[in-house]
Scaffold this motif. Structure first.
Motif, mmCIF file in Angstrom:
data_model
loop_
_atom_site.group_PDB
_atom_site.id
_atom_site.type_symbol
_atom_site.label_atom_id
_atom_site.label_comp_id
_atom_site.label_asym_id
_atom_site.label_seq_id
_atom_site.Cartn_x
_atom_site.Cartn_y
_atom_site.Cartn_z
ATOM 1 N N PRO A 1 19.782 -1.696 3.651
ATOM 2 C CA PRO A 1 20.916 -1.808 4.587
ATOM 3 C C PRO A 1 22.016 -2.753 4.104
ATOM 4 C CG PRO A 1 19.089 -3.134 5.364
ATOM 5 C CD PRO A 1 18.593 -2.412 4.140
ATOM 6 N N ARG A 2 21.716 -3.521 3.046
ATOM 7 C CA ARG A 2 22.736 -4.363 2.432
ATOM 8 C C ARG A 2 22.389 -4.512 0.961
ATOM 9 N NH1 ARG A 2 22.140 -10.356 4.910
ATOM 10 N NH2 ARG A 2 23.768 -10.669 3.318
ATOM 11 N N ILE A 3 23.376 -4.899 0.169
ATOM 12 C CA ILE A 3 23.171 -5.026 -1.267
ATOM 13 C C ILE A 3 22.153 -6.128 -1.547
ATOM 14 C CG2 ILE A 3 24.275 -5.545 -3.462
ATOM 15 C CD1 ILE A 3 26.858 -4.421 -2.343
ATOM 16 N N ALA A 4 21.151 -5.819 -2.345
ATOM 17 C CA ALA A 4 20.103 -6.791 -2.650
ATOM 18 C C ALA A 4 19.428 -6.403 -3.953
ATOM 19 C CB ALA A 4 19.084 -6.870 -1.521
ATOM 20 N N ARG A 5 18.751 -7.358 -4.524
ATOM 21 C CA ARG A 5 17.942 -7.132 -5.729
ATOM 22 C C ARG A 5 16.485 -7.293 -5.341
ATOM 23 N NH1 ARG A 5 20.232 -10.935 -10.361
ATOM 24 N NH2 ARG A 5 19.005 -9.499 -11.663
ATOM 25 N N MET A 6 15.695 -6.270 -5.646
ATOM 26 C CA MET A 6 14.312 -6.230 -5.193
ATOM 27 C C MET A 6 13.364 -6.292 -6.389
ATOM 28 S SD MET A 6 15.023 -5.714 -1.934
ATOM 29 C CE MET A 6 13.520 -5.120 -1.153
ATOM 30 N N GLY B 1 6.308 -6.614 -10.710
ATOM 31 C CA GLY B 1 6.708 -7.928 -10.208
ATOM 32 C C GLY B 1 7.845 -8.553 -10.981
ATOM 33 N N GLU B 2 8.299 -7.928 -12.060
ATOM 34 C CA GLU B 2 9.374 -8.484 -12.875
ATOM 35 C C GLU B 2 10.602 -7.579 -12.935
ATOM 36 O OE1 GLU B 2 7.745 -9.276 -16.688
ATOM 37 O OE2 GLU B 2 6.293 -10.755 -15.971
ATOM 38 N N THR B 3 10.383 -6.280 -12.939
ATOM 39 C CA THR B 3 11.495 -5.341 -13.009
ATOM 40 C C THR B 3 12.322 -5.399 -11.723
ATOM 41 O OG1 THR B 3 10.182 -3.876 -14.415
ATOM 42 C CG2 THR B 3 12.115 -2.928 -13.347
ATOM 43 N N ILE B 4 13.637 -5.485 -11.890
ATOM 44 C CA ILE B 4 14.540 -5.612 -10.747
ATOM 45 C C ILE B 4 15.080 -4.235 -10.363
ATOM 46 C CG2 ILE B 4 16.738 -6.564 -9.952
ATOM 47 C CD1 ILE B 4 16.236 -8.971 -11.718
ATOM 48 N N THR B 5 15.015 -3.943 -9.081
ATOM 49 C CA THR B 5 15.574 -2.711 -8.534
ATOM 50 C C THR B 5 16.691 -3.073 -7.582
ATOM 51 O OG1 THR B 5 13.401 -1.633 -8.680
ATOM 52 C CG2 THR B 5 15.059 -0.589 -7.274
ATOM 53 N N GLU B 6 17.863 -2.538 -7.799
ATOM 54 C CA GLU B 6 19.009 -2.828 -6.945
ATOM 55 C C GLU B 6 19.109 -1.788 -5.836
ATOM 56 O OE1 GLU B 6 22.509 -3.154 -9.284
ATOM 57 O OE2 GLU B 6 21.845 -4.983 -10.321
ATOM 58 N N ILE C 1 -7.970 7.114 6.917
ATOM 59 C CA ILE C 1 -6.706 7.215 6.190
ATOM 60 C C ILE C 1 -6.387 5.889 5.504
ATOM 61 C CG2 ILE C 1 -4.258 7.745 6.370
ATOM 62 C CD1 ILE C 1 -6.076 10.109 6.974
ATOM 63 N N TYR C 2 -6.492 4.796 6.236
ATOM 64 C CA TYR C 2 -6.221 3.482 5.650
ATOM 65 C C TYR C 2 -7.275 3.118 4.612
ATOM 66 C CZ TYR C 2 -2.321 2.067 8.646
ATOM 67 O OH TYR C 2 -1.087 1.954 9.232
ATOM 68 N N ASP C 3 -8.523 3.511 4.854
ATOM 69 C CA ASP C 3 -9.586 3.193 3.894
ATOM 70 C C ASP C 3 -9.334 3.865 2.546
ATOM 71 O OD1 ASP C 3 -10.788 1.714 5.868
ATOM 72 O OD2 ASP C 3 -12.248 3.252 6.408
ATOM 73 N N CYS C 4 -8.706 5.022 2.564
ATOM 74 C CA CYS C 4 -8.478 5.763 1.315
ATOM 75 C C CYS C 4 -7.150 5.423 0.651
ATOM 76 C CB CYS C 4 -8.530 7.271 1.579
ATOM 77 S SG CYS C 4 -10.154 7.906 2.038
ATOM 78 N N PHE C 5 -6.089 5.259 1.463
ATOM 79 C CA PHE C 5 -4.745 5.240 0.890
ATOM 80 C C PHE C 5 -3.980 3.931 1.056
ATOM 81 C CE2 PHE C 5 -5.525 9.724 2.021
ATOM 82 C CZ PHE C 5 -5.389 10.298 0.762
ATOM 83 N N GLN C 6 -4.439 3.033 1.906
ATOM 84 C CA GLN C 6 -3.617 1.849 2.168
ATOM 85 C C GLN C 6 -3.792 0.781 1.102
ATOM 86 O OE1 GLN C 6 -4.378 -1.043 5.374
ATOM 87 N NE2 GLN C 6 -2.390 -0.462 6.219
ATOM 88 N N GLY C 7 -2.670 0.337 0.542
ATOM 89 C CA GLY C 7 -2.635 -0.787 -0.369
ATOM 90 C C GLY C 7 -1.661 -1.827 0.147
ATOM 91 N N GLU C 8 -1.423 -2.857 -0.645
ATOM 92 C CA GLU C 8 -0.518 -3.926 -0.217
ATOM 93 C C GLU C 8 0.484 -4.213 -1.323
ATOM 94 O OE1 GLU C 8 -1.448 -7.761 2.336
ATOM 95 O OE2 GLU C 8 -1.699 -8.197 0.196
ATOM 96 N N LEU C 9 1.722 -4.447 -0.935
ATOM 97 C CA LEU C 9 2.816 -4.654 -1.867
ATOM 98 C C LEU C 9 3.522 -5.963 -1.545
ATOM 99 C CD1 LEU C 9 4.003 -2.813 -4.150
ATOM 100 C CD2 LEU C 9 5.774 -2.155 -2.512
ATOM 101 N N GLU C 10 3.771 -6.759 -2.580
ATOM 102 C CA GLU C 10 4.576 -7.968 -2.411
ATOM 103 C C GLU C 10 6.019 -7.642 -2.762
ATOM 104 O OE1 GLU C 10 3.729 -12.396 -3.767
ATOM 105 O OE2 GLU C 10 4.743 -11.287 -5.374
ATOM 106 N N VAL C 11 6.923 -7.940 -1.848
ATOM 107 C CA VAL C 11 8.334 -7.619 -2.020
ATOM 108 C C VAL C 11 9.134 -8.908 -2.067
ATOM 109 C CG1 VAL C 11 10.322 -6.367 -1.084
ATOM 110 C CG2 VAL C 11 8.016 -5.452 -0.783
ATOM 111 N N VAL C 12 9.870 -9.111 -3.141
ATOM 112 C CA VAL C 12 10.765 -10.262 -3.284
ATOM 113 C C VAL C 12 12.196 -9.739 -3.225
ATOM 114 C CG1 VAL C 12 11.484 -12.194 -4.738
ATOM 115 C CG2 VAL C 12 9.069 -11.493 -4.686
ATOM 116 N N LYS C 13 12.930 -10.184 -2.206
ATOM 117 C CA LYS C 13 14.302 -9.715 -1.995
ATOM 118 C C LYS C 13 15.272 -10.863 -2.238
ATOM 119 C CE LYS C 13 15.059 -7.233 1.664
ATOM 120 N NZ LYS C 13 15.312 -6.864 3.098
#
Length: 377
Positions: free
Chosen positions: A342-347, A333-338, A243-255
């Protein structure tokens, strides 16, 4: 073998075809009388399941009452004639054994994608192995669409076609999923569709009835649960699985989170200089706490644009067409998602490692669709 002792299968070559029409091994292997799953036999005349073959067994009684004499053990695949009790060894029964327990050699698995030959069911209809339909057992379409999607993932399919790959697992869910995979890709099925009944029973038990027959569920939620559960049941000591070999990726999250202590200090301060640092309605960098983390993922949820406010002449909302790359900008990595929980943040999100297969569930209000895109190396 003399004519007096010959079995019905040996006496009548057409008997095998007549038996095959009523056989259906997609259901749970329980005795229809005692509801036990121990030492169960299938009557090859009527297709019903009975326990045992001794003189006091339900199969023995059925053979006397109904005059049905040929039975196959659902575990050992041995065929017996009752009430006489002798074993039948006839090569013409191999087709039934293959339907009961489909099997693939590794050489056959490697040639699956190259084989474009259609198969024919007993009713004369043609079907393409791997592209067969799944029966909808009372609002279980959310399971069917998930299974059909996973069957297109070649490494996952090849893994589950060989039972030796997961024989170490004791999970019924894993083994039922493997059986369903082999039935879908089997070239010698008696019919052009498969019933996922046994797999659904394993799902109900593993999920503690979170997903069950007769209750509609969200396919995205189900797929997330299924992938994580299969991984937990298959993982090795290094926390790896197919499952991980097929579907697992990695994401960098800036909060980016507002620093409450800094804001309260500014609100309580009488220093006009501190207040002047608020420019253009924004807060200077000292008031924002930035957290950067990396997290694995199995699916990337895409946000679809809201439906238009005005309706068309047919009194229906116009369905906007949005390019896939536009909604994928969420992970550039540039588009901001609000977010508010659990608390107000910009991601800000950035994919740092792509999986072999990228699963993109798109949720549009009450609609849920699946978009699959294979990432080429």
């Amino acid at each position: 073998m003399t004519s007096s002792n010959a079995s019905p299968a040996a006496q009548k070559p057409h008997f095998i075809l007549r038996m095959s029409v009523v056989l259906d091994f997609d259901f749970e292997k329980f005795c229809s009388v005692s509801l036990s799953n121990l030492n169960v036999y299938a009557c090859l005349v009527c297709g019903k399941y009975y326990q045992g073959r001794g003189k006091k067994s339900h199969a023995y009684t059925h053979s006397l009452e109904a005059g049905h004499h040929v039975y196959i053990n659902l575990r050992t695949e041995q065929v017996y004639c009752l009430p006489d009790g002798y074993e039948i060894d006839n090569p013409s029964l191999d087709d039934i054994r293959h339907v009961l327990n489909p099997r693939f050699a590794r050489e056959q698995v490697e040639q699956l994608d190259k084989n474009k030959q259609w198969s024919r069911a007993l009713d004369g209809s043609d079907y393409l192995p791997g592209m067969v339909g799944l029966n909808n057992i009372k609002e279980t379409d959310f399971v069917n669409v998930t299974i059909q999607s996973l069957m297109r993932v070649t490494p996952l399919r090849n893994f589950f076609l060989i039972p030796e790959n997961y024989k170490h697992s004791k999970s019924p869910l894993v083994h039922r999923f493997g059986e369903l995979t082999r039935k879908i890709w089997h070239t010698r099925n008696f019919k052009g569709q498969v019933s996922p009944h046994e797999f659904l029973q394993a799902i109900m038990k593993a999920s503690k009835k979170r997903f069950r027959i007769g209750v509609q569920s969200d396919p995205v939620e189900f797929m997330s649960w299924l992938l994580n559960t299969l991984h937990a049941d298959l993982k090795t000591k290094k926390n790896r699985s197919i499952i991980y070999d097929c579907f697992q990726g990695e994401l960098e999250v800036v909060k980016e989170i507002h620093n409450k202590a800094f804001l309260e200090k500014k609100d309580n301060s009488d220093d006009q200089h501190a207040a002047s640092k608020l420019i253009d309605g924004g807060i200077e960098h000292d008031a924002v706490v930035t957290e950067t983390s990396r997290m694995p993922f199995l699916m990337l949820g895409l946000d679809l644009p809201p439906p238009p406010l005005f309706k068309d002449v047919m009194e229906k909302n116009i369905i906007p067409q949005v390019p896939l790359f536009n909604i994928l900008k969420k992970f550039d990595g540039e588009t901001i998602t609000e977010v508010v929980r659990p608390r107000i943040a910009r991601m800000r999100y950035r994919v740092t490692r792509l999986p072999q297969y990228l699963s993109l569930p798109c949720v549009d209000l009450q609609r849920t669709t699946f978009l699959w895109k294979k990432i080429l190396h």
